[in-house]
Write an enzyme that holds these catalytic residues in place. Structure first.
Site, short mmCIF file in Angstrom:
data_model
loop_
_atom_site.label_atom_id
_atom_site.label_comp_id
_atom_site.label_asym_id
_atom_site.label_seq_id
_atom_site.Cartn_x
_atom_site.Cartn_y
_atom_site.Cartn_z
CG HIS A 224 -1.67 -3.14 4.42
ND1 HIS A 224 -0.93 -2.53 5.01
CD2 HIS A 224 -1.98 -2.64 3.22
CE1 HIS A 224 -1.03 -1.47 4.26
NE2 HIS A 224 -1.36 -1.26 3.19
CE LYS A 226 2.25 -3.43 2.25
NZ LYS A 226 1.41 -3.04 2.67
CG ASP A 231 17.48 -20.27 0.96
OD1 ASP A 231 16.46 -20.84 0.52
OD2 ASP A 231 18.05 -20.32 0.53
CG HIS A 402 2.89 3.86 -0.19
ND1 HIS A 402 3.03 2.15 0.60
CD2 HIS A 402 1.65 3.87 0.27
CE1 HIS A 402 2.18 1.31 0.46
NE2 HIS A 402 1.19 2.03 0.48
CE LYS A 404 2.12 2.11 5.05
NZ LYS A 404 1.07 2.68 3.83
#
Length: 484
Positions: A224, A226, A231, A402, A404
């Site tokens: 879950h 992201k 670099d 959405h 959090k």
């Protein structure tokens, strides 16, 4: 012949009873929250045979033999990497403020990751702003791009990210993309994976879902996180999947998804890159530990600190819930929480009520419409208890909120991928940032105030007037809340 069938029936009954008794003992003796155990016992007893099968499939945390053995072998080299970060000049224990000192001690002792100073954080809160910034940084990449997402859904600006990755790979940049199998199922069915692979992008399907694999590991473990790292100098993390909301779940009836992401430069970029390296190695067996953060001769001792907290299988149990409860208990004036999925554990529910009882203003902002019917109803079962304690609950009308986040006393915040539900606390691979920076926190507070302007407060007196079917549905789904 009748006696034969009678005997067969009796034997079957005894075997099933022994099976249920054995599973019951296994459920009871597993160290986990009591509510989770009770929910599983209810399912096992109410749904014959299928309940037992469901428990064997998703009742216990099981990464699978290969991933489990690989993860155990990885602990030492990763511990050594993080131990070296403790000696970096960006880690200055004496300058860590009282606001997050307890959280830092908790994370340092349990996860081995220190809080670091010297980051520059930018809050991005519109899809176009987020995706355009990611594309712009990908276009500047010279050596390596590492990415992982729960959902990649093709269409709109998400395709611009894919095109930028293809161009980067063709000019010699190493591109590693890790996507959750279940979350990105539509993407893997599209033409994009082949196009990316043919261009030299290393794209890996994490935690593959198939009927064969269900006998070897738990199926509902999900990646879950992201994370984007370019670099080892620039990173992104937050709540937004790699999707353009204008092209994502348009028929779900919840509106466009509303998210934020943080763009980071500084020492914690390497920490996020190492979390990606962990996930990449667990899935592929390939080790690619990044370079340690560069340590300057001197840095500003007044720089604010950021603590990275990974959680999930392979990490210390319950770490993110411990961080949340520590932060909430330290609040003196106010707490504002946003989450799309609110199914709190017993201890978190108790902590929120106690915090409101001691006079702290607690605001909880949830989406009015949710893409999960079960979670939506289970969430509502907690409203009356919280409202009676003095918690202010708001329903966001501007889409599926959405984001959090948790803002404490308008001075520091927790932001990342973690929902306030048992799945995020116990099952999913997640990542959070604890940001001790009043200026950044002020920016986040402005965003949350914008959410409040699009929200409707729930009044206790009106809420108590809901009808009996509504109450029954709440209570029914709340019984499954420890498993949601």
């Amino acid at each position: 012949m009748d006696k034969f069938y009678q005997a067969l029936t009796l034997i079957g009954f005894i075997l099933y009873w022994l099976l249920v008794a054995g599973v019951t003992i296994r459920v009871v003796f597993k160290p986990r929250p009591v509510g989770v155990s009770l929910a599983w016992l209810m399912i096992i007893y109410i749904i014959p045979v299928l309940g037992v099968i469901a428990y064997f499939l998703i009742g216990e945390l099981n990464l699978g033999r290969t991933r489990g053995e690989r993860a155990k072998a990885m602990f030492t080299p990763y511990e050594e990497w993080f131990a070296q970060v403790h000696h970096c000049q960006h880690h200055q224990p004496q300058s860590i403020s009282h606001r997050i000192s307890s959280i830092h001690n908790l994370c340092s002792n349990r996860v081995g990751i220190p809080a670091l100073s010297g980051d520059t954080l930018s809050l991005l809160n519109t899809p176009s702003e987020i995706l355009t910034a990611i594309v712009r940084d990908i276009e500047k990449a010279e050596h390596e791009i590492n990415m992982e997402f729960y959902i990649w859904h093709h269409g709109g600006l998400a395709d611009s990210v894919a095109s930028a990755l293809i161009k980067a790979a063709k000019r010699g940049v190493t591109v590693n993309v890790l996507l959750d199998s279940a979350g990105s199922i539509d993407f893997f069915k599209s033409h994009w994976p082949k196009l990316l692979k043919d261009s030299g992008v290393n794209i890996v399907e994490a935690l593959s879902v198939s009927p064969f694999r269900m006998f070897f590991r738990r199926l509902d473990l999900r990646l879950h996180r992201k994370i984007v790292v370019i670099d080892n100098k620039v990173a992104y993390t937050g709540s937004m999947n790699l999707v353009d909301p204008q092209y994502f779940k348009q028929n779900s009836g919840v509106g466009q998804w509303v998210d934020v992401m943080i763009r980071i430069t500084g020492p914690n970029v390497a920490v996020l890159n190492t979390i990606h390296a962990w996930d990449w190695e667990v899935e592929t067996g390939i080790r690619e530990l990044p370079a340690l953060p560069e340590c300057p001769i001197s840095i500003d001792p007044f720089n604010h600190t950021t603590q990275v907290v990974p959680s999930g299988p392979g990490m210390p149990d319950d770490i993110i819930q411990q961080v949340l409860i520590t932060a909430i208990n330290q609040a003196r004036k106010s707490i504002t929480i946003t989450t799309p999925y609110f199914v709190p554990s017993e201890i978190l529910l108790h902590t929120l009520r106690t915090t409101a009882h001691r006079g702290v203003e607690v605001k909880l902002i949830l989406p009015k419409k949710n893409d999960s019917l079960m979670v939506s109803w289970a969430s509502k079962s907690f409203f009356e208890t919280l409202l009676k304690a003095g918690v202010h609950i708001y329903e966001f009308n501007g889409g599926l909120l959405h984001t959090k986040s948790v803002v404490i006393d308008d001075s520091y915040c927790i932001i990342g991928t973690v929902n306030l539900d048992m799945r995020s606390f116990w099952l999913n691979f997640e990542v959070s940032l604890i940001v001790d920076d009043p200026e950044f926190t002020k920016q986040l507070s402005w965003v949350l105030n914008g959410y409040l302007e699009q929200s409707t407060p729930i009044e206790l007196a009106i809420w108590q007037q809901r009808n009996l079917p509504h109450r029954f549905t709440e209570r029914f789904f709340s019984m499954f809340s420890p498993l949601l």
